[in-house]
Design an enzyme around this catalytic site. Structure first.
Site, PDB file in Angstrom:
ATOM      1  N   ARG A 114       0.793  -1.236   0.000  1.00 32.81           N
ATOM      2  CA  ARG A 114       0.000   0.000   0.000  1.00 32.81           C
ATOM      3  C   ARG A 114       0.827   1.289   0.000  1.00 32.81           C
ATOM      4  O   ARG A 114       0.251   2.384  -0.072  1.00 32.81           O
ATOM      5  CB  ARG A 114      -0.992   0.044   1.175  1.00 32.81           C
ATOM      6  CG  ARG A 114      -2.088  -0.999   1.092  1.00 32.81           C
ATOM      7  CD  ARG A 114      -3.307  -0.570   1.873  1.00 32.81           C
ATOM      8  NE  ARG A 114      -3.027  -0.349   3.287  1.00 32.81           N
ATOM      9  CZ  ARG A 114      -3.888   0.205   4.140  1.00 32.81           C
ATOM     10  NH1 ARG A 114      -5.078   0.593   3.719  1.00 32.81           N
ATOM     11  NH2 ARG A 114      -3.583   0.337   5.410  1.00 32.81           N
ATOM     12  N   ASP A 115       2.143   1.208   0.076  1.00 29.25           N
ATOM     13  CA  ASP A 115       2.952   2.426  -0.026  1.00 29.25           C
ATOM     14  C   ASP A 115       4.267   2.126  -0.744  1.00 29.25           C
ATOM     15  O   ASP A 115       5.338   2.535  -0.307  1.00 29.25           O
ATOM     16  CB  ASP A 115       3.229   3.008   1.362  1.00 29.25           C
ATOM     17  CG  ASP A 115       3.716   4.462   1.289  1.00 29.25           C
ATOM     18  OD1 ASP A 115       3.467   5.129   0.254  1.00 29.25           O
ATOM     19  OD2 ASP A 115       4.345   4.924   2.256  1.00 29.25           O
TER      20      ASP A 115
END
Length: 244
Positions: free
Chosen positions: A53-54
Site C-alpha cells: 500500500r505504499d
C-alpha cells in the site's frame, strides 16, 4: 530490528544528479526484476498475503550488490486465503503512487500494488519522479502523462534517463516502459498480475497487449492520513483530445 543497506534507496540513486550515473541500465533492469520478485513473494508466496500500500522509490533500499529490498511495512495489510480485495475509509500512502480506485474510493487489492510498481518502473527508467498533481498547463511535470505522450508519438525511448549514456538496451527499456503502462491502467482488471509481469520481463517473445490511455490523474487531494471523504479528492479525466 534494523536493516543496514550500503547504497541508500533508489530514490537517491535515480534522482540525485551526483548519483544517477552510478545506476547503469543493467543495474536498473536488475532492480526492476528484483522488485518484481519481492512483490511476487508478498502477493503469492507469503502466508498471509501482504499488500504493501505504499510502494515507492524511497521505500526500496539497495544493498551492497545493488539488490533491492522492499521496506517500510507500516501501511501494509494482510489478506486471508479467500480474500482478494478490501475497502478502507482511511487512505494512507503517498501521492503520485496511489491507484485511482484506492485514492477515490478506498478500494485496495493486489492490483493496487501493481499500479504503484508501474509508477516505480517509469521512475527507474527515466530518472525522474512522478508529480503528485496534474495541471493542464504543466502536464510534463506528471511522469505518467509525459510517458504516454511519448508512447503515443512512437518515441517512448525518449523517456530513458540520459545519465545512463549508451548503456541501456533499447528492447529492454522499451519493454519496461510498455509493462509500466500496462500496470497503470485505470481498471484494475486490465493490469497484469505479478506472475504475468515476471514472464513479460524474462521472456522477450511473450506478446504484450497494447495499453490504453491512462485516463486518471490526481489534480487536488486532501489529507489522506485523515478520515477519507469523496469530496477531499478532485479527479481530472484525460482524454485523447487533451494529449497532443
Amino acid at each position: 530490528m534494523f536493516l543496514f543497506v550500503a547504497n541508500e534507496t533508489i530514490f537517491r540513486k535515480c534522482v540525485d544528479p551526483t548519483k544517477q550515473g552510478e545506476l547503469d541500465w543493467t543495474k536498473r533492469y536488475n532492480i526492476i526484476k528484483g522488485i518484481t520478485r519481492g512483490l511476487q513473494y508478498l502477493h503469492y508466496d507469503s502466508h498471509p498475503t501482504i499488500i504493501h500500500r505504499d510502494l515507492k522509490a524511497s521505500n526500496i533500499l539497495l544493498d551492497a550488490d545493488m539488490n533491492p529490498k522492499i521496506a517500510d511495512f507500516g501501511t501494509a495489510r494482510s489478506f486471508g486465503a479467500d480474500q482478494s480485495k478490501a475497502n478502507t475509509k482511511t487512505i494512507v500512502g503517498t501521492y503520485g503512487y496511489m491507484s485511482p480506485e484506492y485514492a477515490m474510493r478506498g478500494h485496495f487489492s493486489l492490483k493496487s500494488d501493481v499500479y504503484s510498481f508501474g509508477i516505480l518502473v517509469l521512475e527507474i527508467v527515466s530518472g525522474k519522479m512522478n508529480s503528485s498533481f496534474y495541471h493542464i498547463d504543466d502536464a510534463d511535470s506528471n511522469l505518467v502523462i509525459h510517458a504516454w505522450r511519448l508512447w503515443r508519438n512512437e518515441s517512448p525511448l525518449r523517456l530513458v534517463d540520459l545519465a545512463m549514456g549508451e548503456s541501456y538496451q533499447n528492447h529492454e527499456a522499451f519493454r519496461c516502459i510498455h509493462i509500466a503502462l500496462l500496470c497503470i491502467q485505470e481498471d484494475p482488471v486490465d493490469r497484469p498480475t505479478l506472475p504475468a509481469i515476471i514472464l513479460m520481463l524474462t521472456d522477450s517473445i511473450t506478446t504484450l497487449p497494447l495499453p490504453r490511455t491512462p485516463r486518471f490523474c490526481l489534480s487536488s487531494m486532501g489529507d489522506f492520513s485523515s478520515q477519507y471523504t469523496h469530496n477531499s479528492i478532485s479527479d481530472a479525466w484525460i482524454g485523447d483530445s487533451d494529449l497532443p
